[in-house]
Design an enzyme around this catalytic site. Structure first.
Site, mmCIF file in Angstrom:
data_model
loop_
_atom_site.group_PDB
_atom_site.id
_atom_site.type_symbol
_atom_site.label_atom_id
_atom_site.label_comp_id
_atom_site.label_asym_id
_atom_site.label_seq_id
_atom_site.Cartn_x
_atom_site.Cartn_y
_atom_site.Cartn_z
ATOM 1 N N TYR A 58 -21.396 -43.834 5.139
ATOM 2 C CA TYR A 58 -22.263 -43.423 6.245
ATOM 3 C C TYR A 58 -23.269 -42.357 5.796
ATOM 4 C CZ TYR A 58 -19.548 -46.484 9.105
ATOM 5 O OH TYR A 58 -18.962 -47.622 9.614
ATOM 6 N N GLN A 93 -26.699 -51.224 20.094
ATOM 7 C CA GLN A 93 -25.481 -51.228 19.267
ATOM 8 C C GLN A 93 -25.767 -50.537 17.941
ATOM 9 O OE1 GLN A 93 -23.417 -55.363 19.494
ATOM 10 N NE2 GLN A 93 -25.559 -55.709 19.988
ATOM 11 N N HIS A 111 -22.455 -47.696 20.194
ATOM 12 C CA HIS A 111 -21.597 -47.697 19.004
ATOM 13 C C HIS A 111 -21.723 -46.416 18.182
ATOM 14 C CE1 HIS A 111 -21.195 -52.401 18.891
ATOM 15 N NE2 HIS A 111 -20.433 -51.834 19.800
ATOM 16 N N SER A 179 -26.122 -60.776 16.976
ATOM 17 C CA SER A 179 -25.489 -62.067 16.697
ATOM 18 C C SER A 179 -24.523 -62.488 17.794
ATOM 19 C CB SER A 179 -24.740 -61.986 15.366
ATOM 20 O OG SER A 179 -23.748 -60.982 15.429
ATOM 21 N N ASN A 203 -34.234 -63.612 19.327
ATOM 22 C CA ASN A 203 -33.488 -63.524 18.068
ATOM 23 C C ASN A 203 -34.152 -64.415 17.023
ATOM 24 O OD1 ASN A 203 -31.125 -62.024 17.275
ATOM 25 N ND2 ASN A 203 -30.146 -63.956 16.773
ATOM 26 N N GLU A 205 -32.659 -66.427 15.044
ATOM 27 C CA GLU A 205 -32.009 -67.742 15.022
ATOM 28 C C GLU A 205 -31.046 -67.789 16.207
ATOM 29 O OE1 GLU A 205 -30.164 -67.347 11.222
ATOM 30 O OE2 GLU A 205 -28.827 -65.764 11.920
HETATM 31 P P1 OAD Z 1 -25.545 -58.703 13.221
HETATM 32 O O1 OAD Z 1 -25.872 -58.436 11.800
HETATM 33 O O2 OAD Z 1 -24.229 -59.335 13.541
HETATM 34 O O3 OAD Z 1 -26.649 -59.672 13.825
HETATM 35 C C1 OAD Z 1 -28.021 -59.436 13.667
HETATM 36 C C2 OAD Z 1 -28.799 -60.545 14.370
HETATM 37 O O4 OAD Z 1 -30.183 -60.242 14.249
HETATM 38 C C3 OAD Z 1 -28.592 -61.937 13.757
HETATM 39 O O5 OAD Z 1 -28.344 -62.877 14.809
HETATM 40 C C4 OAD Z 1 -29.929 -62.227 13.078
HETATM 41 O O6 OAD Z 1 -30.294 -63.608 13.140
HETATM 42 C C5 OAD Z 1 -30.893 -61.414 13.911
HETATM 43 N N1 OAD Z 1 -32.112 -60.988 13.194
HETATM 44 C C6 OAD Z 1 -32.241 -60.682 11.883
HETATM 45 N N2 OAD Z 1 -33.503 -60.310 11.614
HETATM 46 C C7 OAD Z 1 -34.192 -60.387 12.785
HETATM 47 C C8 OAD Z 1 -35.535 -60.119 13.161
HETATM 48 N N3 OAD Z 1 -36.456 -59.717 12.292
HETATM 49 N N4 OAD Z 1 -35.886 -60.295 14.458
HETATM 50 C C9 OAD Z 1 -34.973 -60.718 15.374
HETATM 51 N N5 OAD Z 1 -33.692 -60.980 15.069
HETATM 52 C C10 OAD Z 1 -33.291 -60.814 13.807
HETATM 53 O O7 OAD Z 1 -25.742 -57.339 14.000
HETATM 54 P P2 OAD Z 1 -25.257 -56.907 15.464
HETATM 55 O O8 OAD Z 1 -25.204 -58.089 16.381
HETATM 56 O O9 OAD Z 1 -26.076 -55.754 15.870
HETATM 57 O O10 OAD Z 1 -20.710 -52.393 15.108
HETATM 58 O O11 OAD Z 1 -23.780 -56.422 15.165
HETATM 59 C C11 OAD Z 1 -23.003 -55.929 16.224
HETATM 60 C C12 OAD Z 1 -22.068 -54.851 15.744
HETATM 61 O O12 OAD Z 1 -21.278 -55.335 14.661
HETATM 62 C C13 OAD Z 1 -22.748 -53.645 15.179
HETATM 63 O O13 OAD Z 1 -23.169 -52.719 16.144
HETATM 64 C C14 OAD Z 1 -21.692 -53.055 14.314
HETATM 65 C C15 OAD Z 1 -21.141 -54.301 13.678
HETATM 66 O O14 OAD Z 1 -19.850 -54.224 13.266
HETATM 67 C C16 OAD Z 1 -20.348 -51.128 14.793
HETATM 68 O O15 OAD Z 1 -20.863 -50.480 13.901
HETATM 69 C C17 OAD Z 1 -19.264 -50.579 15.643
#
Ligand code: OAD
Length: 234
Positions: A58, A93, A111, A179, A203, A205
């Site tokens: 971190y 998040q 988060h 995601s 998003n 995708e």
């Molecule tokens: P993810 O990495 O799971 O998902 C990111 C999403 O963003 C994916 O669906 C990508 O397709 C999309 N993406 C990537 N680049 C993009 C762009 N330029 N424009 C639009 N979309 C894009 O991340 P989170 O869903 O945020 O928790 O993950 C949720 C949580 O899981 C996080 O907060 C973290 C992690 O464990 C904690 O730290 C507690």
């Protein structure tokens, strides 16, 4: 049934909104977050097992914030925040500080935040911008138990009462760059739908929850978010 007029908006953001600023998303093609398995750096067990590794991880993420800037998507949401006369809550998040650096005010970090340290003894959270060595002392209770203020897997996300209150009053729910893999955030769309809110996903995708939204728009956040904000403010 959907509400016709939009007054109350809830926006959920995830790592995808910060990707074009140069911050890695969590679930990359290799399934790793900056080279680490999530369970090695994002669980209470990992912290208990190897505090040096978790703190250093971190610390690196915190230091990286100085090298990146808010992008057009963060800026568009800040513009919406400044101009939207109705209710608005941006729930992120993300543990980065790009929404607030863009100027967003009606913002909540469910988060946790990289730029905060949490005392595992007394629960006090305090702003923190430098490296955080294990066994740093809390300014309030003096116990040497400061840890990164990150909600680890298995811990309760912050401000859930406030988030559900906003969702239950929402006319529009927008999910951006997430995601849909992590609950409770992944379930917000269902809460919003249940009260008749319109639901839109932006998003790169299709996500795990795409089928739950009224509409999914695919593309980069720096294009989709400014377009949505322009339409809302028009
Ligand atoms: P993810 O990495 O799971 O998902 C990111 C999403 O963003 C994916 O669906 C990508 O397709 C999309 N993406 C990537 N680049 C993009 C762009 N330029 N424009 C639009 N979309 C894009 O991340 P989170 O869903 O945020 O928790 O993950 C949720 C949580 O899981 C996080 O907060 C973290 C992690 O464990 C904690 O730290 C507690």
């Amino acid at each position: 049934m959907q509400k016709d007029a939009i007054n109350s908006i809830v926006i959920l953001t995830g790592a995808g909104i910060s990707a074009e600023s140069g911050l890695a998303t969590f679930r990359g093609p290799d399934g790793l977050w900056e080279g680490h398995r999530v369970e090695d750096v994002c669980t209470p067990e990992a912290l208990a097992r190897d505090a040096v590794l978790v703190h250093r991880f971190y610390d690196e993420r915190r230091a990286k914030l100085a090298q990146v800037s808010p992008n057009a998507a963060h800026q568009a949401l800040a513009r919406l925040d400044a101009r939207w006369a109705g209710d608005l809550l941006i729930v992120t998040q993300n543990v980065d500080d790009l929404h607030e650096r863009a100027g967003a005010k009606r913002l909540l970090h469910m988060h946790g935040e990289l730029k905060s340290a949490l005392c595992a003894a007394c629960g006090e959270a305090a702003p923190w911008s430098d490296a955080l060595p294990p066994a740093s002392a809390c300014a309030r209770c003096n116990e040497p138990r400061l840890r990164p203020d990150i909600v680890f897997f298995g811990e309760m996300p912050y401000r859930m009462d406030r988030i559900y209150e906003a969702l239950e009053n929402a006319d529009l729910f927008v999910s951006i760059g997430t995601s849909g893999a992590v609950y409770p955030a992944a379930g917000f769309v269902q809460t919003a739908r249940a009260v008749g809110a319109r639901t839109i996903e932006l998003n790169l995708e299709p996500s795990a929850g795409s089928a739950l939204f009224d509409e999914t728009r695919l593309g980069p956040a720096t294009r989709l978010v400014p377009d949505l904000v322009d339409a809302l403010l028009a």
